[in-house]
Design a protein around this motif. Structure first.
Motif, PDB file in Angstrom:
ATOM      1  N   ASP A  15    -109.415 -44.049  79.676  1.00  0.00           N
ATOM      2  CA  ASP A  15    -109.196 -44.639  80.990  1.00  0.00           C
ATOM      3  C   ASP A  15    -108.348 -45.902  80.969  1.00  0.00           C
ATOM      4  O   ASP A  15    -108.235 -46.584  81.974  1.00  0.00           O
ATOM      5  CB  ASP A  15    -110.545 -44.952  81.647  1.00  0.00           C
ATOM      6  N   THR A  17    -104.948 -47.441  81.151  1.00  0.00           N
ATOM      7  CA  THR A  17    -103.563 -47.074  81.488  1.00  0.00           C
ATOM      8  C   THR A  17    -102.700 -48.274  81.849  1.00  0.00           C
ATOM      9  O   THR A  17    -101.558 -48.107  82.243  1.00  0.00           O
ATOM     10  CB  THR A  17    -103.548 -46.083  82.676  1.00  0.00           C
ATOM     11  N   ASP A  18    -103.217 -49.479  81.717  1.00  0.00           N
ATOM     12  CA  ASP A  18    -102.486 -50.689  82.095  1.00  0.00           C
ATOM     13  C   ASP A  18    -101.532 -51.089  80.971  1.00  0.00           C
ATOM     14  O   ASP A  18    -101.943 -51.638  79.960  1.00  0.00           O
ATOM     15  CB  ASP A  18    -103.464 -51.816  82.395  1.00  0.00           C
ATOM     16  N   SER A  48     -99.882 -44.521  79.492  1.00  0.00           N
ATOM     17  CA  SER A  48     -99.675 -44.936  80.879  1.00  0.00           C
ATOM     18  C   SER A  48    -100.136 -43.849  81.839  1.00  0.00           C
ATOM     19  O   SER A  48    -100.260 -42.682  81.473  1.00  0.00           O
ATOM     20  CB  SER A  48     -98.196 -45.252  81.124  1.00  0.00           C
ATOM     21  N   ARG A  49    -100.372 -44.250  83.077  1.00  0.00           N
ATOM     22  CA  ARG A  49    -100.876 -43.322  84.091  1.00  0.00           C
ATOM     23  C   ARG A  49     -99.909 -42.146  84.309  1.00  0.00           C
ATOM     24  O   ARG A  49    -100.328 -41.017  84.492  1.00  0.00           O
ATOM     25  CB  ARG A  49    -101.095 -44.058  85.403  1.00  0.00           C
ATOM     26  N   ASP A  50     -98.595 -42.421  84.262  1.00  0.00           N
ATOM     27  CA  ASP A  50     -97.610 -41.346  84.464  1.00  0.00           C
ATOM     28  C   ASP A  50     -97.298 -40.577  83.182  1.00  0.00           C
ATOM     29  O   ASP A  50     -96.477 -39.678  83.180  1.00  0.00           O
ATOM     30  CB  ASP A  50     -96.325 -41.893  85.086  1.00  0.00           C
ATOM     31  N   ARG A  51     -97.945 -40.950  82.097  1.00  0.00           N
ATOM     32  CA  ARG A  51     -97.839 -40.297  80.784  1.00  0.00           C
ATOM     33  C   ARG A  51     -96.426 -40.361  80.190  1.00  0.00           C
ATOM     34  O   ARG A  51     -96.042 -39.532  79.393  1.00  0.00           O
ATOM     35  CB  ARG A  51     -98.339 -38.851  80.850  1.00  0.00           C
ATOM     36  N   LYS A  79    -101.096 -34.267  78.327  1.00  0.00           N
ATOM     37  CA  LYS A  79    -102.332 -34.873  78.801  1.00  0.00           C
ATOM     38  C   LYS A  79    -103.415 -34.636  77.748  1.00  0.00           C
ATOM     39  O   LYS A  79    -103.606 -33.517  77.291  1.00  0.00           O
ATOM     40  CB  LYS A  79    -102.755 -34.255  80.134  1.00  0.00           C
TER      41      LYS A  79
END
Length: 111
Positions: A15, A17-18, A48-51, A79
């Motif tokens: 979790d 992702t920052d 990162s959130r956008d991978r 993912k």
């Protein structure tokens, strides 16, 4: 220099992702929120959130190391999924190599 091999232990932080955070903040989160102590040779992986960005952090009692890999627009990392609700889990060296070396094409544009 980040030197990792199959003898290192790799932990994926699901979790986290920052990507504004650097060494000290990531290590603080590992210690305080995940209740783990960075040991010699352990490598912590965040995405990162956008991978599009993957970072590998390690600490060896003398120095911090950071490796970052970023894809250009249109590509992203696979993912990483695992059953359960663990926030951090160990992954194998072969999975780290697979993650870092195999981009996913988000959009295929045919001309």
């Amino acid at each position: 220099m980040l030197g990792v091999t199959g003898i290192n232990r790799f932990f994926y932080l699901r979790d986290f992702t920052d990507m504004r955070c650097k060494h000290s903040r990531v290590l603080s989160i590992i210690r305080e929120q995940l209740h783990r102590e960075p040991c010699d040779g352990d490598v912590f992986i965040v995405m990162s959130r956008d991978r599009r960005i993957v970072r590998l952090f390690t600490y060896d009692n003398r120095s911090y190391s950071l490796f970052e890999k970023k894809f250009v627009a249109g590509h992203q990392f696979m993912k990483v999924e695992r059953e359960g609700n663990e926030r951090v889990y160990r992954i194998d060296w072969k999975d780290v190599v697979l993650l870092l070396e195999n981009p996913i094409v988000k959009t295929l544009k045919i001309k």
